[in-house]
Design an enzyme around this catalytic site. Structure first.
Site, mmCIF file in Angstrom:
data_model
loop_
_atom_site.group_PDB
_atom_site.id
_atom_site.type_symbol
_atom_site.label_atom_id
_atom_site.label_comp_id
_atom_site.label_asym_id
_atom_site.label_seq_id
_atom_site.Cartn_x
_atom_site.Cartn_y
_atom_site.Cartn_z
ATOM 1 N N ARG A 72 0.838 -1.211 0.000
ATOM 2 C CA ARG A 72 0.000 0.000 0.000
ATOM 3 C C ARG A 72 0.873 1.261 0.000
ATOM 4 O O ARG A 72 0.569 2.235 -0.675
ATOM 5 C CB ARG A 72 -0.944 -0.011 1.205
ATOM 6 C CG ARG A 72 -2.062 -1.051 1.049
ATOM 7 C CD ARG A 72 -2.900 -1.139 2.286
ATOM 8 N NE ARG A 72 -3.540 0.117 2.624
ATOM 9 C CZ ARG A 72 -3.909 0.457 3.868
ATOM 10 N NH1 ARG A 72 -3.697 -0.369 4.877
ATOM 11 N NH2 ARG A 72 -4.496 1.607 4.101
ATOM 12 N N ASN A 104 -6.862 9.992 7.021
ATOM 13 C CA ASN A 104 -6.037 9.359 5.989
ATOM 14 C C ASN A 104 -4.565 9.324 6.400
ATOM 15 O O ASN A 104 -4.076 10.229 7.078
ATOM 16 C CB ASN A 104 -6.203 10.100 4.659
ATOM 17 C CG ASN A 104 -7.630 10.023 4.159
ATOM 18 O OD1 ASN A 104 -8.385 9.162 4.618
ATOM 19 N ND2 ASN A 104 -8.014 10.905 3.256
ATOM 20 N N HIS A 121 -5.044 9.112 12.357
ATOM 21 C CA HIS A 121 -4.720 7.682 12.284
ATOM 22 C C HIS A 121 -3.280 7.428 11.856
ATOM 23 O O HIS A 121 -2.966 6.352 11.354
ATOM 24 C CB HIS A 121 -5.702 6.961 11.347
ATOM 25 C CG HIS A 121 -7.105 6.890 11.900
ATOM 26 N ND1 HIS A 121 -8.197 6.539 11.146
ATOM 27 C CD2 HIS A 121 -7.570 7.119 13.154
ATOM 28 C CE1 HIS A 121 -9.295 6.564 11.907
ATOM 29 N NE2 HIS A 121 -8.939 6.923 13.123
ATOM 30 N N CYS A 132 9.045 -0.750 21.939
ATOM 31 C CA CYS A 132 9.559 0.401 22.693
ATOM 32 C C CYS A 132 9.011 1.721 22.154
ATOM 33 O O CYS A 132 9.215 2.770 22.772
ATOM 34 C CB CYS A 132 11.088 0.410 22.752
ATOM 35 S SG CYS A 132 11.894 0.966 21.230
ATOM 36 N N GLY A 194 -15.824 12.560 2.479
ATOM 37 C CA GLY A 194 -15.317 11.228 2.138
ATOM 38 C C GLY A 194 -15.063 10.299 3.298
ATOM 39 O O GLY A 194 -14.145 9.491 3.249
HETATM 40 C C1 BJW Z 1 -16.149 9.485 -1.529
HETATM 41 C C2 BJW Z 1 -15.643 9.285 -2.780
HETATM 42 C C3 BJW Z 1 -15.238 10.422 -3.459
HETATM 43 C C4 BJW Z 1 -16.167 7.374 -2.063
HETATM 44 N N1 BJW Z 1 -15.349 11.622 -2.875
HETATM 45 N N2 BJW Z 1 -16.261 10.671 -0.970
HETATM 46 C C5 BJW Z 1 -17.473 3.464 19.902
HETATM 47 C C6 BJW Z 1 -18.512 2.780 19.333
HETATM 48 C C7 BJW Z 1 -18.283 1.671 18.539
HETATM 49 C C8 BJW Z 1 -16.993 1.203 18.324
HETATM 50 C C9 BJW Z 1 -15.943 1.871 18.900
HETATM 51 C C10 BJW Z 1 -16.196 2.990 19.676
HETATM 52 N N3 BJW Z 1 -14.972 3.453 20.113
HETATM 53 C C11 BJW Z 1 -14.020 2.673 19.625
HETATM 54 C C12 BJW Z 1 -14.568 1.688 18.892
HETATM 55 C C13 BJW Z 1 -13.811 0.621 18.184
HETATM 56 C C14 BJW Z 1 -13.230 1.049 16.882
HETATM 57 C C15 BJW Z 1 -14.388 1.404 15.929
HETATM 58 O O1 BJW Z 1 -14.693 2.538 15.669
HETATM 59 N N4 BJW Z 1 -15.007 0.382 15.361
HETATM 60 C C16 BJW Z 1 -16.127 0.593 14.440
HETATM 61 C C17 BJW Z 1 -15.727 0.094 13.056
HETATM 62 C C18 BJW Z 1 -17.332 -0.129 14.989
HETATM 63 N N5 BJW Z 1 -12.331 2.189 17.006
HETATM 64 C C19 BJW Z 1 -11.072 2.022 17.406
HETATM 65 O O2 BJW Z 1 -10.630 0.925 17.708
HETATM 66 C C20 BJW Z 1 -10.187 3.256 17.473
HETATM 67 N N6 BJW Z 1 -9.486 3.325 18.696
HETATM 68 C C21 BJW Z 1 -10.086 3.663 19.854
HETATM 69 O O3 BJW Z 1 -11.258 3.976 19.905
HETATM 70 O O4 BJW Z 1 -9.240 3.678 20.945
HETATM 71 C C22 BJW Z 1 -9.825 3.753 22.234
HETATM 72 C C23 BJW Z 1 -9.977 2.313 22.693
HETATM 73 C C24 BJW Z 1 -8.844 1.590 22.972
HETATM 74 C C25 BJW Z 1 -8.987 0.279 23.402
HETATM 75 C C26 BJW Z 1 -10.261 -0.291 23.511
HETATM 76 C C27 BJW Z 1 -11.392 0.454 23.196
HETATM 77 C C28 BJW Z 1 -11.240 1.785 22.782
HETATM 78 C C29 BJW Z 1 -9.089 3.188 16.413
HETATM 79 C C30 BJW Z 1 -9.618 3.201 15.020
HETATM 80 C C31 BJW Z 1 -8.484 2.992 14.027
HETATM 81 C C32 BJW Z 1 -8.976 2.856 12.604
HETATM 82 N N7 BJW Z 1 -7.914 2.373 11.780
HETATM 83 C C33 BJW Z 1 -8.122 2.290 10.349
HETATM 84 C C34 BJW Z 1 -6.873 1.654 9.704
HETATM 85 C C35 BJW Z 1 -5.710 2.661 9.626
HETATM 86 C C36 BJW Z 1 -4.503 2.070 9.035
HETATM 87 C C37 BJW Z 1 -4.700 1.537 7.634
HETATM 88 O O5 BJW Z 1 -5.015 2.281 6.688
HETATM 89 O O6 BJW Z 1 -4.524 0.340 7.438
HETATM 90 O O7 BJW Z 1 -8.359 3.597 9.824
HETATM 91 S S1 BJW Z 1 -9.583 1.383 9.893
HETATM 92 C C38 BJW Z 1 -10.018 2.420 8.532
HETATM 93 O O8 BJW Z 1 -11.268 3.062 8.806
HETATM 94 C C39 BJW Z 1 -8.954 3.527 8.502
HETATM 95 C C40 BJW Z 1 -9.795 4.745 8.226
HETATM 96 O O9 BJW Z 1 -9.106 5.922 8.625
HETATM 97 C C41 BJW Z 1 -11.035 4.468 9.004
HETATM 98 C C42 BJW Z 1 -12.231 5.268 8.563
HETATM 99 O O10 BJW Z 1 -12.608 4.927 7.280
HETATM 100 P P1 BJW Z 1 -13.142 6.063 6.287
HETATM 101 O O11 BJW Z 1 -12.046 7.030 6.027
HETATM 102 O O12 BJW Z 1 -14.404 6.620 6.800
HETATM 103 O O13 BJW Z 1 -13.348 5.226 4.942
HETATM 104 P P2 BJW Z 1 -14.633 4.355 4.468
HETATM 105 O O14 BJW Z 1 -14.163 3.437 3.423
HETATM 106 O O15 BJW Z 1 -15.328 3.773 5.629
HETATM 107 O O16 BJW Z 1 -15.619 5.436 3.836
HETATM 108 C C43 BJW Z 1 -15.289 6.140 2.644
HETATM 109 C C44 BJW Z 1 -16.401 7.119 2.358
HETATM 110 O O17 BJW Z 1 -16.009 7.920 1.250
HETATM 111 C C45 BJW Z 1 -17.735 6.461 1.995
HETATM 112 O O18 BJW Z 1 -18.789 7.145 2.648
HETATM 113 C C46 BJW Z 1 -17.850 6.669 0.493
HETATM 114 O O19 BJW Z 1 -19.178 6.797 0.002
HETATM 115 C C47 BJW Z 1 -17.107 7.968 0.324
HETATM 116 N N8 BJW Z 1 -16.516 8.173 -0.991
HETATM 117 N N9 BJW Z 1 -15.722 7.892 -3.043
HETATM 118 C C48 BJW Z 1 -15.890 11.669 -1.587
HETATM 119 N N10 BJW Z 1 -14.752 10.308 -4.713
HETATM 120 ZN ZN ZN Z 2 12.199 -0.927 19.962
#
Ligand code: BJW
Ligand code: ZN
Length: 253
Positions: A72, A104, A121, A132, A194
């Site tokens: 990626r 992003n 993120h 570490c 987005g």
């Molecule tokens: C267009 C377009 C165009 C298309 N123009 N638009 C509360 C409630 C429920 C769950 C949780 C909560 N609190 C925490 C959680 C758990 C979890 C979570 O949220 N889970 C849900 C999925 C249910 N969250 C976490 O774990 C977070 N940490 C946390 O809360 O820590 C505290 C904690 C610690 C320990 C225990 C408990 C709590 C961390 C979240 C980390 C997310 N990581 C990722 C991967 C990053 C690395 C990688 O890239 O590999 O981040 S996952 C992935 O999703 C990535 C993104 O940043 C993130 C969001 O996605 P995004 O950007 O919204 O993309 P899409 O694909 O979902 O949407 C794209 C949109 O664009 C769509 O709407 C399209 O229509 C649109 N689109 N073309 C404009 N041309």
């Molecule tokens: Zn180290």
């Protein structure tokens, strides 16, 4: 999207003193970077998040996860900002107090020249030690060589280096969260571009802004979790909508 909605949004932008823009994967799609949750070509249509984007996954299969990120990273390093990213840079001329808060990890807002970008993120161009926490940059020239390799060893403790991104179950970087939450509280207009709005805590930003009295505008080709909360929904891709919106805001400002 109706011309009336675009005109209303442009007026709100032209009148705003403090602007925040919250972006997600859809912002980078037209640069050639796949989103996560699009049914056809989103990353999670082909991969299970829990097998790749968690610390447990990395500990269980470091080479697999490292290679997935290396691929990626290589693809992202060949992508460039599009007209939507550039429009957000232009928008700083209309509203100098503009902060971009992005989920992003691709660095495209910075590449386009946006002045303040808060990365919630992390960034795929950096590494840190799994154990570490020591940070390390990864030179672009090495990206290709990293595919199908074990992760490099941490120079300080010998453990694995991992991508400096936020995986599920991990805390977001404290400084970024503090800045993003302050920006959402203090802005008079927040644009959400987005993001599906399903990943917390980033998903909270529009609700904070709204609660504090800001206007919330959303740009997305499809309605999302947040659409029913926003004041103005501009339906369409970021690369088309943002340049038109910013040109109109600049015209009336
Ligand atoms: C267009 C377009 C165009 C298309 N123009 N638009 C509360 C409630 C429920 C769950 C949780 C909560 N609190 C925490 C959680 C758990 C979890 C979570 O949220 N889970 C849900 C999925 C249910 N969250 C976490 O774990 C977070 N940490 C946390 O809360 O820590 C505290 C904690 C610690 C320990 C225990 C408990 C709590 C961390 C979240 C980390 C997310 N990581 C990722 C991967 C990053 C690395 C990688 O890239 O590999 O981040 S996952 C992935 O999703 C990535 C993104 O940043 C993130 C969001 O996605 P995004 O950007 O919204 O993309 P899409 O694909 O979902 O949407 C794209 C949109 O664009 C769509 O709407 C399209 O229509 C649109 N689109 N073309 C404009 N041309
Ligand atoms: Zn180290």
């Amino acid at each position: 999207m109706t011309p009336e909605a675009l005109a209303r949004a442009a007026e709100k932008i032209a009148a705003a003193d403090h602007l925040a823009v919250s972006t997600g994967a859809g912002m980078s799609k037209e640069s050639g970077i796949p989103t996560f949750r699009d049914a056809q070509d989103g990353l999670w249509a082909h991969f299970k998040p829990e097998e790749l984007a968690t610390e447990q996954a990395f500990r269980a299969a470091p080479r697999r996860v490292w290679s997935w990120y290396a691929e990626r990273r290589l693809k992202m390093s060949r992508c460039e900002p599009h007209a939507g990213h550039r429009a957000l840079v232009e928008l700083e001329k209309v509203t100098p107090e503009l902060v971009i808060v992005t989920q992003n990890i691709d660095g495209l807002h910075q590449a386009a020249g946006s002045r303040e970008v808060v990365e919630l993120h992390g960034n795929i161009g950096r590494c840190k030690c799994l154990d570490c926490g020591r940070r390390a940059d990864l030179p672009v020239s090495e990206h290709e060589d990293e595919i199908d390799r074990d992760p490099p060893a941490c120079p300080a403790c010998g453990s694995h280096l991992r991508p400096d991104v936020v995986w599920f179950g991990e805390m977001l970087p404290r400084q970024a969260v503090e800045r993003a939450w302050a920006v959402a509280r203090d802005c008079d207009l927040l644009m959400v571009v987005g993001t599906s709005g399903v990943v917390w805590p980033a998903a909270e930003l529009p609700y904070i802004a709204k609660r504090e009295g800001a206007t919330v505008i959303e740009v997305s080709p499809e309605p999302t979790e947040v659409t029913r909360t926003v004041d103005i929904f501009l339906q369409g891709p970021a690369g088309e909508i943002l340049p038109r919106l910013v040109a109109e805001a600049a015209r009336i400002a």
